[in-house]
Scaffold this motif. Structure first.
Motif, PDB file in Angstrom:
ATOM      1  N   TYR A  80       8.308  -6.958 -15.956  1.00 17.53           N
ATOM      2  CA  TYR A  80       7.263  -6.262 -14.767  1.00 17.53           C
ATOM      3  C   TYR A  80       7.695  -6.620 -13.401  1.00 17.53           C
ATOM      4  CZ  TYR A  80       4.413  -6.606 -19.383  1.00 17.53           C
ATOM      5  OH  TYR A  80       3.881  -5.851 -20.632  1.00 17.53           O
ATOM      6  N   TYR A 129       5.487  -6.725 -10.168  1.00 16.51           N
ATOM      7  CA  TYR A 129       4.685  -5.891  -8.852  1.00 16.51           C
ATOM      8  C   TYR A 129       5.332  -6.575  -7.161  1.00 16.51           C
ATOM      9  CZ  TYR A 129       1.924  -7.647 -13.699  1.00 16.51           C
ATOM     10  OH  TYR A 129       1.026  -7.155 -14.894  1.00 16.51           O
ATOM     11  N   GLN A 132       2.463  -8.052  -4.269  1.00 18.90           N
ATOM     12  CA  GLN A 132       1.695  -9.029  -4.158  1.00 18.90           C
ATOM     13  C   GLN A 132       1.044  -8.585  -1.978  1.00 18.90           C
ATOM     14  OE1 GLN A 132       0.374 -13.081  -4.774  1.00 18.90           O
ATOM     15  NE2 GLN A 132      -1.682 -12.521  -5.595  1.00 18.90           N
ATOM     16  N   MET A 134      -4.226  -9.517  -1.199  1.00 17.03           N
ATOM     17  CA  MET A 134      -4.196  -8.643  -2.526  1.00 17.03           C
ATOM     18  C   MET A 134      -3.817  -8.993  -3.708  1.00 17.03           C
ATOM     19  SD  MET A 134      -5.774  -6.105  -0.401  1.00 17.03           S
ATOM     20  CE  MET A 134      -5.050  -4.501  -1.329  1.00 17.03           C
ATOM     21  N   GLY A 135      -4.998  -8.479  -4.907  1.00 22.84           N
ATOM     22  CA  GLY A 135      -3.993  -9.185  -5.987  1.00 22.84           C
ATOM     23  C   GLY A 135      -2.705  -8.184  -5.812  1.00 22.84           C
ATOM     24  N   LEU A 136      -1.866  -8.369  -7.438  1.00 21.80           N
ATOM     25  CA  LEU A 136      -0.998  -7.709  -7.876  1.00 21.80           C
ATOM     26  C   LEU A 136      -0.988  -6.405  -8.057  1.00 21.80           C
ATOM     27  CD1 LEU A 136      -0.874 -10.744  -7.857  1.00 21.80           C
ATOM     28  CD2 LEU A 136       0.873 -10.258  -9.109  1.00 21.80           C
ATOM     29  N   LEU A 195       1.636  -3.192  -9.936  1.00 17.72           N
ATOM     30  CA  LEU A 195       3.158  -3.155 -10.721  1.00 17.72           C
ATOM     31  C   LEU A 195       3.243  -1.606 -10.099  1.00 17.72           C
ATOM     32  CD1 LEU A 195       3.755  -3.680 -13.139  1.00 17.72           C
ATOM     33  CD2 LEU A 195       2.591  -2.004 -14.664  1.00 17.72           C
ATOM     34  N   TYR A 210       7.718  -1.216 -15.739  1.00 14.42           N
ATOM     35  CA  TYR A 210       7.729  -2.479 -16.276  1.00 14.42           C
ATOM     36  C   TYR A 210       9.723  -1.343 -17.123  1.00 14.42           C
ATOM     37  CZ  TYR A 210       4.540   1.163 -18.501  1.00 14.42           C
ATOM     38  OH  TYR A 210       4.465   2.475 -19.703  1.00 14.42           O
ATOM     39  N   GLU A 221       1.707   1.819 -10.745  1.00 11.12           N
ATOM     40  CA  GLU A 221       0.734   2.112  -9.864  1.00 11.12           C
ATOM     41  C   GLU A 221       1.767   2.360  -8.398  1.00 11.12           C
ATOM     42  OE1 GLU A 221      -2.131  -0.469  -8.784  1.00 11.12           O
ATOM     43  OE2 GLU A 221      -3.569   0.606  -7.720  1.00 11.12           O
ATOM     44  N   PHE A 253       6.607 -10.130  -7.526  1.00  8.99           N
ATOM     45  CA  PHE A 253       6.746 -10.768  -8.196  1.00  8.99           C
ATOM     46  C   PHE A 253       7.544 -10.083  -9.965  1.00  8.99           C
ATOM     47  CE2 PHE A 253       4.908 -14.718  -7.478  1.00  8.99           C
ATOM     48  CZ  PHE A 253       3.925 -14.406  -6.008  1.00  8.99           C
ATOM     49  N   GLN A 290       1.033 -13.340 -19.538  1.00  3.85           N
ATOM     50  CA  GLN A 290       2.527 -12.833 -19.065  1.00  3.85           C
ATOM     51  C   GLN A 290       3.147 -13.982 -18.029  1.00  3.85           C
ATOM     52  OE1 GLN A 290       2.527  -8.731 -16.492  1.00  3.85           O
ATOM     53  NE2 GLN A 290       1.460  -8.560 -17.969  1.00  3.85           N
ATOM     54  N   PHE A 343       4.868 -15.138 -14.829  1.00  4.31           N
ATOM     55  CA  PHE A 343       5.366 -15.129 -14.039  1.00  4.31           C
ATOM     56  C   PHE A 343       6.826 -15.867 -13.124  1.00  4.31           C
ATOM     57  CE2 PHE A 343       2.577 -11.415 -12.366  1.00  4.31           C
ATOM     58  CZ  PHE A 343       1.383 -11.373 -14.180  1.00  4.31           C
ATOM     59  N   GLY A 387      -7.238  -7.824  -9.730  1.00  3.70           N
ATOM     60  CA  GLY A 387      -8.107  -7.518  -8.987  1.00  3.70           C
ATOM     61  C   GLY A 387      -7.812  -8.260  -7.162  1.00  3.70           C
ATOM     62  N   GLN A 388      -8.380  -8.244  -6.196  1.00  2.00           N
ATOM     63  CA  GLN A 388      -8.022  -8.643  -5.276  1.00  2.00           C
ATOM     64  C   GLN A 388      -7.486 -10.146  -5.025  1.00  2.00           C
ATOM     65  OE1 GLN A 388     -10.767  -7.064  -5.473  1.00  2.00           O
ATOM     66  NE2 GLN A 388     -11.741  -7.523  -3.950  1.00  2.00           N
TER      67      GLN A 388
END
Lengths: 114, 116
Positions: free
Chosen positions: A33, A35, A37, A41-43, A45, A48, A59, A90, A103, A105, B107-108
């Motif tokens: 995958y 990603y 970031q 914020m979160g990660l 995608l 993949y 996404e 990542f 997963q 990383f 999530g963030q």
């Protein structure tokens, strides 16, 4: 085992330049995958792969391309870099026998587009 | 795309205090994972919960998956400075239908700072 390795660790690009982010894993994982970031914020995608020769969009795939010619390697290509692609990238991998596996990383690649 | 909302976004506490981080969604997740990320490194998996109502303990950390599998919480007892980091929840993404292929919706994140 080195696990998941990523190169480079940090890169500055000018707008319009292209580059390839490298990702390799030595765990014989099927799934890989990419990603991104963004700060605070979160990660999200990007792309993949479920095996050599098989890739699919996540996404946020616009502006990126991937290939997977071997089980070990999963490079991410940025064409015509834009400031919006400034982020930390990542790479991750998992065995791929069930959806909720761990997963693993890599350490990430920090990219700055100016 | 399924969404996961974490709260609070920032948490600053003293060593020895307890804290809870929440992860909520309007969607059902078949499994949910919690990761911890330190500056300059990739996320590292802490736990995976797969059954509604499930509670898992990892030393001072307690993870709970809601009965309806739409929410989860992470509770830390007697926080230590070593707990400082970014905590991320992630749910298996079935947005395309069928097999998830391990795709995760994150999530963030919650940035936790534990002061000595």
């Amino acid at each position: 085992n080195a696990g998941v390795t990523q190169t480079p660790k940090f890169r500055i690009l000018k707008i319009g330049q292209s580059m390839t982010l490298q990702c390799a894993q030595d765990m014989n994982h099927n799934y890989m995958y990419w990603y991104r970031q963004d700060p605070g914020m979160g990660l999200k995608l990007i792309y993949y792969s479920v095996g050599a020769g098989i890739t699919d969009k996540g996404e946020v795939p616009n502006g990126y391309n991937v290939s997977r010619s071997t089980t070990e390697d999963f490079p991410l290509r940025l064409e015509l870099a834009a400031p919006s692609q400034t982020s930390v990238y990542f790479c991750a991998s998992s065995y791929g026998t069930s959806g909720w596996e761990t997963q693993y990383f890599g350490p990430g690649t920090r990219l700055l587009v100016l | 795309t399924q969404l996961l909302e974490q709260s609070p976004q920032f948490l600053s506490i003293q060593e020895g205090e307890n804290l809870t981080v929440y992860c909520n969604s309007s969607s059902v997740f078949s499994s949910l994972q919690w990761y911890r990320q330190e500056p300059g490194e990739g996320p590292v998996l802490l736990v995976t919960v797969v059954t509604g109502g499930e509670v898992k303990k990892l030393k001072r950390l307690t993870f709970q998956f809601g009965d309806a599998r739409k929410d989860s919480s992470l509770h830390i007892t007697a926080a230590q400075t070593g707990d400082t980091g970014l905590y991320l929840c992630a749910g298996e993404d079935y947005s395309a239908g069928g097999t998830s292929y391990g795709k995760l919706t994150f999530g963030q994140g919650t940035i936790l700072t534990v002061h000595p």
